[in-house]
Design a protein around this motif. Sequence first.
Motif, PDB file in Angstrom:
ATOM      1  N   GLU A 178     -18.663 -16.040  16.815  1.00  0.00           N
ATOM      2  CA  GLU A 178     -17.718 -14.912  16.736  1.00  0.00           C
ATOM      3  C   GLU A 178     -16.579 -15.111  17.741  1.00  0.00           C
ATOM      4  OE1 GLU A 178     -21.065 -14.558  17.381  1.00  0.00           O
ATOM      5  OE2 GLU A 178     -21.490 -14.344  15.233  1.00  0.00           O
ATOM      6  N   GLN A 179     -16.943 -15.660  18.896  1.00  0.00           N
ATOM      7  CA  GLN A 179     -15.929 -15.917  19.924  1.00  0.00           C
ATOM      8  C   GLN A 179     -14.943 -16.992  19.457  1.00  0.00           C
ATOM      9  OE1 GLN A 179     -15.972 -14.752  23.658  1.00  0.00           O
ATOM     10  NE2 GLN A 179     -16.508 -13.171  22.184  1.00  0.00           N
ATOM     11  N   VAL A 180     -15.471 -17.997  18.804  1.00  0.00           N
ATOM     12  CA  VAL A 180     -14.608 -19.077  18.306  1.00  0.00           C
ATOM     13  C   VAL A 180     -13.650 -18.512  17.262  1.00  0.00           C
ATOM     14  CG1 VAL A 180     -14.574 -21.296  17.087  1.00  0.00           C
ATOM     15  CG2 VAL A 180     -16.330 -20.856  18.801  1.00  0.00           C
ATOM     16  N   GLU A 181     -14.158 -17.621  16.414  1.00  0.00           N
ATOM     17  CA  GLU A 181     -13.276 -17.013  15.399  1.00  0.00           C
ATOM     18  C   GLU A 181     -12.144 -16.240  16.065  1.00  0.00           C
ATOM     19  OE1 GLU A 181     -16.187 -14.816  13.107  1.00  0.00           O
ATOM     20  OE2 GLU A 181     -16.058 -16.290  11.481  1.00  0.00           O
ATOM     21  N   VAL A 182     -12.497 -15.450  17.083  1.00  0.00           N
ATOM     22  CA  VAL A 182     -11.465 -14.670  17.788  1.00  0.00           C
ATOM     23  C   VAL A 182     -10.466 -15.618  18.460  1.00  0.00           C
ATOM     24  CG1 VAL A 182     -11.045 -13.007  19.653  1.00  0.00           C
ATOM     25  CG2 VAL A 182     -13.051 -12.728  18.184  1.00  0.00           C
ATOM     26  N   ALA A 183     -10.987 -16.660  19.090  1.00  0.00           N
ATOM     27  CA  ALA A 183     -10.102 -17.618  19.775  1.00  0.00           C
ATOM     28  C   ALA A 183      -9.114 -18.227  18.795  1.00  0.00           C
ATOM     29  CB  ALA A 183     -10.939 -18.714  20.442  1.00  0.00           C
ATOM     30  N   MET A 184      -9.604 -18.587  17.612  1.00  0.00           N
ATOM     31  CA  MET A 184      -8.719 -19.217  16.620  1.00  0.00           C
ATOM     32  C   MET A 184      -7.667 -18.226  16.116  1.00  0.00           C
ATOM     33  SD  MET A 184      -9.312 -22.326  16.420  1.00  0.00           S
ATOM     34  CE  MET A 184      -9.939 -22.522  18.047  1.00  0.00           C
ATOM     35  N   ASP A 185      -8.053 -16.969  15.947  1.00  0.00           N
ATOM     36  CA  ASP A 185      -7.068 -15.940  15.539  1.00  0.00           C
ATOM     37  C   ASP A 185      -5.989 -15.805  16.599  1.00  0.00           C
ATOM     38  OD1 ASP A 185      -8.469 -15.453  13.248  1.00  0.00           O
ATOM     39  OD2 ASP A 185      -9.456 -13.620  13.967  1.00  0.00           O
ATOM     40  N   ARG A 186      -6.438 -15.794  17.856  1.00  0.00           N
ATOM     41  CA  ARG A 186      -5.468 -15.625  18.951  1.00  0.00           C
ATOM     42  C   ARG A 186      -4.518 -16.820  19.025  1.00  0.00           C
ATOM     43  NH1 ARG A 186      -8.815 -14.067  24.251  1.00  0.00           N
ATOM     44  NH2 ARG A 186      -9.952 -12.246  23.559  1.00  0.00           N
ATOM     45  N   ILE A 187      -5.085 -18.023  18.896  1.00  0.00           N
ATOM     46  CA  ILE A 187      -4.240 -19.229  18.973  1.00  0.00           C
ATOM     47  C   ILE A 187      -3.220 -19.200  17.829  1.00  0.00           C
ATOM     48  CG2 ILE A 187      -4.221 -21.761  18.750  1.00  0.00           C
ATOM     49  CD1 ILE A 187      -6.872 -21.835  20.261  1.00  0.00           C
ATOM     50  N   GLU A 188      -3.697 -18.816  16.656  1.00  0.00           N
ATOM     51  CA  GLU A 188      -2.794 -18.772  15.496  1.00  0.00           C
ATOM     52  C   GLU A 188      -1.619 -17.825  15.765  1.00  0.00           C
ATOM     53  OE1 GLU A 188      -4.631 -18.641  11.703  1.00  0.00           O
ATOM     54  OE2 GLU A 188      -2.828 -17.898  10.711  1.00  0.00           O
ATOM     55  N   GLU A 189      -1.954 -16.678  16.321  1.00  0.00           N
ATOM     56  CA  GLU A 189      -0.901 -15.682  16.613  1.00  0.00           C
ATOM     57  C   GLU A 189       0.134 -16.255  17.589  1.00  0.00           C
ATOM     58  OE1 GLU A 189      -1.203 -11.358  18.458  1.00  0.00           O
ATOM     59  OE2 GLU A 189      -2.879 -11.847  17.121  1.00  0.00           O
ATOM     60  N   VAL A 190      -0.355 -16.977  18.598  1.00  0.00           N
ATOM     61  CA  VAL A 190       0.544 -17.515  19.627  1.00  0.00           C
ATOM     62  C   VAL A 190       1.428 -18.635  19.075  1.00  0.00           C
ATOM     63  CG1 VAL A 190       0.578 -18.879  21.766  1.00  0.00           C
ATOM     64  CG2 VAL A 190      -0.920 -16.894  21.569  1.00  0.00           C
ATOM     65  N   VAL A 191       0.810 -19.578  18.357  1.00  0.00           N
ATOM     66  CA  VAL A 191       1.620 -20.730  17.933  1.00  0.00           C
ATOM     67  C   VAL A 191       2.501 -20.416  16.720  1.00  0.00           C
ATOM     68  CG1 VAL A 191       0.009 -22.421  18.891  1.00  0.00           C
ATOM     69  CG2 VAL A 191      -0.152 -21.821  16.494  1.00  0.00           C
ATOM     70  N   ARG A 192       2.154 -19.378  15.986  1.00  0.00           N
ATOM     71  CA  ARG A 192       2.981 -19.010  14.815  1.00  0.00           C
ATOM     72  C   ARG A 192       4.263 -18.292  15.252  1.00  0.00           C
ATOM     73  NH1 ARG A 192      -0.523 -18.893   9.900  1.00  0.00           N
ATOM     74  NH2 ARG A 192      -0.225 -21.100   9.388  1.00  0.00           N
ATOM     75  N   LYS A 193       4.277 -17.797  16.510  1.00  0.00           N
ATOM     76  CA  LYS A 193       5.435 -17.017  16.974  1.00  0.00           C
ATOM     77  C   LYS A 193       6.671 -17.875  17.136  1.00  0.00           C
ATOM     78  CE  LYS A 193       3.717 -12.883  19.150  1.00  0.00           C
ATOM     79  NZ  LYS A 193       3.066 -12.390  20.322  1.00  0.00           N
TER      80      LYS A 193
END
Length: 408
Positions: A393-408
């Motif tokens: 679950e933590q890995v899923e959250v981490a990947m969502d967060r990374i996606e949000e950051v690099v997509r900006k």
Amino acid sequence: MIKINENYLKLQSSYLFSDIAKRVNAFAASNPDRQIIRLGIGDVTRALPGACIAALHGAVDEMSIDSTFRGYGPEQGYEFLREAIAQNDFQAVGADIHPDEVFVSDGAKCDTGNILEILSSNLTIAVPDPVYPVYVDTNVMAGRTGGWSDGRYEGLVYLEATEANGYVPEIPNERVDLIYLCFPNNPTGATATRQQLSQWVAYAKENKALILYDAAYVAFIRDESLPRSIYEIEGARGVAIEFRSFSKTAGFTGTRCAYTVVPKSCVAYDTQMKAHDLHSLWNRRHTTKFNGVSYPVQRAAEAVYSDAGKEQVRQLTDYYLRNASLILERMTGLGYTCAGGENSPYIWVNARMDSWEFFDLLLNKAAVVCTPGSGFGACGRGYIRLSAFNQHEQVEVAMDRIEEVVRK
Ligand code: PLP
């Protein structure tokens, strides 16, 4: 006057993980409400398999009764564990290794460092780049390198592992005496085929060299065509020492158990070119300087090879591999070129910017900790390592967060 070993002064002062810890602590202090997700240090996060726990309890109970109590054990390890290892990890894959060639220890880290003691200090040493830093630092401590210059130690031969060669270094053009290989690799997650290992074994035989083969992550291999042990390769018994660990296989990072295989036919030479078997030398070193692993821990390690233990280890490593494949899929989906993530708990990501810059971006914007690739060597510059050792679950959250950051 008492004097220091001045080789220690050559060591680069900041060990990679203490640098990371400093930055993470500073971030945590200024963002006390932000939950940090660690995909950095390669420590496991899940409990020991039930079979190991039951064996530990049973062995502790034996220690409480005079008739079953055990004092000093054999330094090389109890026969029950050495037999289980030889049979399950080697003979089962067609590798001709016998129980008395297995030396049980408290860690592959210590063994890869200590093995240098039985070898001459006058050797040409080849280390991969990027590399598990222990191989390099132990050679520096032992005085086998020159000083630090432009991200590398003088006197070492660096075997470059790059995108171009699929992170499996090419055979050197020059002659080297000692070669470190690690597959599945830390940090790149790369694996080596039978054919690639055969080339290294042939090189070692031709040059009377020795391969130190670190297979600490072998339990993550799922591709049946990949070799598990270097001893699956013909001729390797004469030129290779293999290191294994229960740390990542079965979650023993805090429990401590590993082993080193030194085949009786593995040789090195004296100045008169006379061959000596390394097994006798290592046996002498191990029995003189090592006290053995505690009886309960060896019983816990033995349980890894029981039917229940095998099943539980499979589930444990499957769990981390599921994380690895999620990380690989998401990072690739974001357009990053990645290695590893299959048959390995590590994903090596081309950051398309400086390693520490990407590290800071992920930490400060996503509260995700990775490992900067530059900490593993000059060839790691511009890369980061993500580790699959965390709750899914933590890995899923981490990947969502990374996606949000690099997509900006
Ligand atoms: N070898 C490699 C390549 C590793 O990455 C590690 C740990 O991270 C080790 C050895 C250490 O194993 P142990 O816990 O048995 O000392």
